[in-house]
Write a protein that holds these residues in place. Sequence first.
Motif, PDB file in Angstrom:
ATOM      1  N   MET A  65      -6.514  -9.355  -1.613  1.00 27.43           N
ATOM      2  CA  MET A  65      -5.302  -8.676  -1.384  1.00 27.43           C
ATOM      3  C   MET A  65      -4.972  -7.522  -2.539  1.00 27.43           C
ATOM      4  N   THR A  66      -5.922  -6.724  -2.561  1.00 26.45           N
ATOM      5  CA  THR A  66      -5.936  -5.694  -3.690  1.00 26.45           C
ATOM      6  C   THR A  66      -4.461  -5.032  -3.883  1.00 26.45           C
ATOM      7  N   ASN A  67      -3.918  -4.361  -2.740  1.00 27.00           N
ATOM      8  CA  ASN A  67      -2.615  -3.668  -2.821  1.00 27.00           C
ATOM      9  C   ASN A  67      -1.701  -4.593  -3.344  1.00 27.00           C
ATOM     10  N   LYS A 126       0.902  -1.197   0.094  1.00 26.71           N
ATOM     11  CA  LYS A 126      -0.111  -0.018   0.077  1.00 26.71           C
ATOM     12  C   LYS A 126       0.978   1.310   0.225  1.00 26.71           C
ATOM     13  N   HIS A 127       1.893   1.247   0.989  1.00 29.67           N
ATOM     14  CA  HIS A 127       2.533   2.494   0.866  1.00 29.67           C
ATOM     15  C   HIS A 127       3.776   2.330  -0.205  1.00 29.67           C
ATOM     16  N   GLN A 128       4.144   1.450  -0.781  1.00 31.61           N
ATOM     17  CA  GLN A 128       5.181   1.549  -1.868  1.00 31.61           C
ATOM     18  C   GLN A 128       4.188   2.128  -3.084  1.00 31.61           C
ATOM     19  N   LEU A 129       3.065   1.825  -2.976  1.00 32.16           N
ATOM     20  CA  LEU A 129       2.125   2.304  -4.213  1.00 32.16           C
ATOM     21  C   LEU A 129       1.875   3.953  -4.054  1.00 32.16           C
ATOM     22  N   GLY A 130       2.165   4.446  -2.760  1.00 35.66           N
ATOM     23  CA  GLY A 130       1.779   5.961  -2.866  1.00 35.66           C
ATOM     24  C   GLY A 130       0.900   6.255  -1.789  1.00 35.66           C
ATOM     25  N   THR A 131       0.313   5.351  -1.028  1.00 34.93           N
ATOM     26  CA  THR A 131      -0.445   5.963  -0.043  1.00 34.93           C
ATOM     27  C   THR A 131       0.421   6.578   1.100  1.00 34.93           C
ATOM     28  N   PRO A 132       0.136   7.821   1.387  1.00 37.89           N
ATOM     29  CA  PRO A 132       0.864   8.522   2.345  1.00 37.89           C
ATOM     30  C   PRO A 132       1.077   7.801   3.784  1.00 37.89           C
ATOM     31  N   VAL A 133       2.328   7.748   4.423  1.00 36.54           N
ATOM     32  CA  VAL A 133       2.848   7.158   5.474  1.00 36.54           C
ATOM     33  C   VAL A 133       2.250   7.968   6.569  1.00 36.54           C
ATOM     34  N   PRO A 134       1.496   7.275   7.677  1.00 34.90           N
ATOM     35  CA  PRO A 134       1.060   8.200   8.810  1.00 34.90           C
ATOM     36  C   PRO A 134       2.175   8.484   9.614  1.00 34.90           C
ATOM     37  N   LEU A 144       0.588  -4.121  -6.855  1.00 29.34           N
ATOM     38  CA  LEU A 144       2.100  -4.068  -6.883  1.00 29.34           C
ATOM     39  C   LEU A 144       2.556  -5.142  -7.853  1.00 29.34           C
ATOM     40  N   THR A 145       1.930  -6.382  -7.573  1.00 25.58           N
ATOM     41  CA  THR A 145       2.799  -7.615  -7.933  1.00 25.58           C
ATOM     42  C   THR A 145       2.687  -7.442  -9.511  1.00 25.58           C
ATOM     43  N   GLU A 146       1.276  -6.900 -10.091  1.00 28.83           N
ATOM     44  CA  GLU A 146       1.123  -6.899 -11.297  1.00 28.83           C
ATOM     45  C   GLU A 146       1.785  -5.923 -12.087  1.00 28.83           C
ATOM     46  N   ARG A 147       2.269  -4.660 -11.281  1.00 26.67           N
ATOM     47  CA  ARG A 147       2.930  -3.412 -11.633  1.00 26.67           C
ATOM     48  C   ARG A 147       4.464  -4.049 -12.060  1.00 26.67           C
ATOM     49  N   GLN A 148       4.853  -4.783 -11.136  1.00 32.73           N
ATOM     50  CA  GLN A 148       6.295  -5.324 -11.066  1.00 32.73           C
ATOM     51  C   GLN A 148       6.402  -6.177 -12.093  1.00 32.73           C
ATOM     52  N   ARG A 149       5.483  -6.840 -12.715  1.00 33.20           N
ATOM     53  CA  ARG A 149       5.895  -7.816 -13.712  1.00 33.20           C
ATOM     54  C   ARG A 149       6.327  -7.647 -15.201  1.00 33.20           C
ATOM     55  N   GLY A 191       6.732   8.771   9.631  1.00 32.81           N
ATOM     56  CA  GLY A 191       6.072   9.133   8.501  1.00 32.81           C
ATOM     57  C   GLY A 191       6.704   9.013   7.336  1.00 32.81           C
ATOM     58  N   SER A 192       7.958   8.224   7.157  1.00 39.06           N
ATOM     59  CA  SER A 192       8.652   7.965   5.989  1.00 39.06           C
ATOM     60  C   SER A 192       8.932   6.389   6.041  1.00 39.06           C
ATOM     61  N   LEU A 193       9.082   5.922   4.766  1.00 42.36           N
ATOM     62  CA  LEU A 193       9.769   4.759   4.459  1.00 42.36           C
ATOM     63  C   LEU A 193      10.334   4.862   3.356  1.00 42.36           C
ATOM     64  N   LYS A 194      11.813   3.942   3.524  1.00 41.29           N
ATOM     65  CA  LYS A 194      12.852   3.894   2.567  1.00 41.29           C
ATOM     66  C   LYS A 194      12.601   2.723   1.858  1.00 41.29           C
ATOM     67  N   ASP A 195      13.174   2.877   0.509  1.00 40.73           N
ATOM     68  CA  ASP A 195      13.292   1.830  -0.335  1.00 40.73           C
ATOM     69  C   ASP A 195      11.998   1.096  -0.876  1.00 40.73           C
ATOM     70  N   SER A 196      12.200  -0.017  -1.162  1.00 39.79           N
ATOM     71  CA  SER A 196      11.127  -0.786  -1.977  1.00 39.79           C
ATOM     72  C   SER A 196      11.345  -2.363  -1.528  1.00 39.79           C
ATOM     73  N   LEU A 197      10.237  -3.009  -1.634  1.00 38.48           N
ATOM     74  CA  LEU A 197      10.167  -4.554  -1.278  1.00 38.48           C
ATOM     75  C   LEU A 197      11.072  -5.150  -2.130  1.00 38.48           C
ATOM     76  N   GLY A 198      11.175  -5.010  -3.613  1.00 36.45           N
ATOM     77  CA  GLY A 198      11.818  -5.779  -4.532  1.00 36.45           C
ATOM     78  C   GLY A 198      10.984  -6.693  -5.203  1.00 36.45           C
ATOM     79  N   PRO A 199      11.454  -7.709  -5.936  1.00 35.19           N
ATOM     80  CA  PRO A 199      10.710  -8.736  -6.583  1.00 35.19           C
ATOM     81  C   PRO A 199      10.285  -9.694  -6.069  1.00 35.19           C
ATOM     82  N   ILE A 200       9.547  -9.574  -4.978  1.00 40.42           N
ATOM     83  CA  ILE A 200       9.457 -10.645  -3.874  1.00 40.42           C
ATOM     84  C   ILE A 200       8.017 -11.058  -3.865  1.00 40.42           C
ATOM     85  N   THR A 201       6.933 -10.403  -4.250  1.00 42.50           N
ATOM     86  CA  THR A 201       5.674 -10.786  -3.950  1.00 42.50           C
ATOM     87  C   THR A 201       4.814 -11.855  -4.618  1.00 42.50           C
ATOM     88  N   GLU A 202       5.203 -12.291  -5.875  1.00 43.31           N
ATOM     89  CA  GLU A 202       4.619 -13.454  -6.500  1.00 43.31           C
ATOM     90  C   GLU A 202       4.306 -14.554  -5.644  1.00 43.31           C
TER      91      GLU A 202
END
Length: 406
Positions: free
Chosen positions: A374-376, A335-343, A380-385, A349-360
């Motif tokens: 698991m909408t989010n 969710k947050h990697q896709l751009g939802t603001p971090v509370p 993300l999974t489909e976007r990274q393919r 209020g800040s997250l670094k980097d990305s998960l990488g190619p690990i969700t499939e």
Amino acid sequence: MRTGTIPRVLGTAAALAALLTAALAAPAVAERSTTPGRAPAEAAAPASFTHPGVLVSRPQLDFVRGRVQAGAQPWKSAYDQMMGSKYASLTRTAKPRAVVECGSYSNPNNGCTDEREDAIAAYTLSLAWYITQDSRYAQKAIQIMDAWSAVIKDHTNSNAPLQTSWAGSSWPRAAEIIKYTYSSWPGSGRFGTMLRNVYLPEVTNGSHSNGNWELSMAEAAIGIAVFLEDRAAYDKAVGKFRGRVPAYIYVTADGSLPKVAPGSGLDTRAKVINYWQGQSTFMDGLSQETCRDLTHTGYGLSAISHIAETSRIQGQDLYPEIADRLRHAMGLHAKHQLGTPVPSSLCGGSLKDSLGPITEVGFNALANRLGYAMTNTQTLTERQRPAGSNNLFVAWETLTHANNPA
């Protein structure tokens, strides 16, 4: 007789003697999980192992080959990506060494990258062999595995456990495919000896470092155990997994603080919060390393998915035990990697980097097989393919696991 139960009447001396004889003859009780709220865990290893059975099974491989041959997406583009990578090269020369020395962040890097990438190459080539049935790929995979099994003796310096885990996660995937689907591998026994003597001792006892270390160690251990058909090593790896996953991913049912791994020494609130990177507000899916960065969190989530996937192939599916934690963790970070603001309550209020190619792998298991929404994670999974390789221990998971029903 349950442990701690005392018979109300012992009766005669003969009866007592018989009772003691029976007790002494009874098999020792295996170590059981002591995670609060969990019933004692039964042994996990299968009575007989399934091969190939580390991360990918023969039915899964058959599904992939059929989809690639049909030119279906996303498998065909994922296959093309893999075959165009350096890891699929038939001219690759392995770079084994007797001692691989890896310091923190691979400094020094004496064979660290070479070992990890040769292991990924062996796995890549084994996949290429199975899909194409071109024996040149199998022979190249064998050449790489034989080169390392003839030379390596040890891993040293501070990152030795993690380096051993990363390479030790990829090697058994390759070895399983080649040994059980290719016609001949004379050096498979020596390769098994390498895994048992050089890799397994380094990864089998776990680590009280950041959680991705112990999870990667457990992944390597369970894969090696499958290849070696070592039921004791398999059970020990699953025990580590069962102790570590609840201590890596928080869910609100845990209470006001996350669980801790057995033997961690985290016995105060202050110690737990410090271990969780200073995070004191806990929410469903938060990882012990979320506030460190998403990349290391991704390593941990990937290893969890890989271990559960191997367990499913081996006949005891661990996904149901960890599904709630894993789906929340994947969803929160996606969710947050896709751009939802971090509370502000999450990592300031800040997250670094990305998960990488690990969700499939986890997404396919939880959403497609178990039916979780698991909408989010899906977005993300489909976007990274097609998901490629992180050049450490993850490779080609869109190809192997996207919508794979097997």
